[in-house]
Design a protein around this motif. Structure first.
Motif: not given
Length: 202
Positions: A187-202
């Motif tokens: 439908f629109i340009l999508t990251p098919k597998n999602g975007v996996k990131v590692i979060l580090q709380k500030l």
């Protein structure tokens, strides 16, 4: 009326979530720009919620959003229907003709954007769209242009800036080694597998 509202809500939700996904992906890869954006957000808001006045003054954030939209435009093509015969330069277009304009190709044209067209360089937009496109504003059309500009343009970009500001106030993020980069036209340009990131709380 209900169907129109559903369409606007659905399209608006998808556009905003995908714009955020692609922007987080790009900032997870380029942590220098992530740090610049965070510094700007903290200078304007500290740890308070973003305000509408402050959002309008986020210059680095605006450049980042524009570059994200250039690299990953929500809609890949625009179709224009010719209703009656029209002259376009040296061409004569007959009625009932459909013209397809590839936004993706336009946004990745090295003659407009330079040899580094495939790189994430928000500084392209440091002096607005006209300068970035060598005075050809029609070369940057993630939401269309003119009277047919998408009504969700300001809503989507402002909502994305607010959400991204609140993320940057609280977290640093880097790209997960499990991330699989797979842009897909769903439908629109999508990251098919999602975007996996590692979060580090500030």
């Amino acid at each position: 009326m209900v169907d129109e509202i559903r369409a606007l809500y659905g399209a608006g939700h998808l556009t905003t979530t995908n714009l955020l996904s692609w922007t987080v992906f790009l900032l997870a890869v380029d942590t220098d720009w992530q740090d610049k954006a965070r510094k700007e957000v903290v200078e304007h808001f500290g740890q308070e919620n973003p305000s509408s006045d402050g959002i309008a003054r986020l210059k680095s954030m605006n450049m980042i959003i524009n570059e994200s939209l250039r690299l990953y435009p929500p809609v890949l093509t625009v179709t224009i229907a010719v209703k009656k015969e029209v002259k376009l330069g040296s061409l004569t277009l007959p009625p009932n003709l459909s013209i397809f304009i590839s936004i993706l190709a336009l946004h990745h044209d090295p003659q407009i954007w330079g040899k580094d067209v495939h790189l994430f360089k928000p500084e392209r937009f440091s002096e607005r769209v006209a300068k970035a496109t060598n005075n050809n504003a029609a070369a940057f059309i993630p939401f269309g242009m003119g009277p047919r500009t998408c009504v969700g343009l300001n809503f989507t970009t402002n909502e994305s800036k607010i959400a991204l500001s609140m993320i940057l106030q609280r977290y640093k993020f880097s790209l997960s080694p499990n991330n699989v980069h797979h842009p897909a036209d769903i439908f629109i340009l999508t990251p098919k597998n999602g975007v996996k990131v590692i979060l580090q709380k500030l």
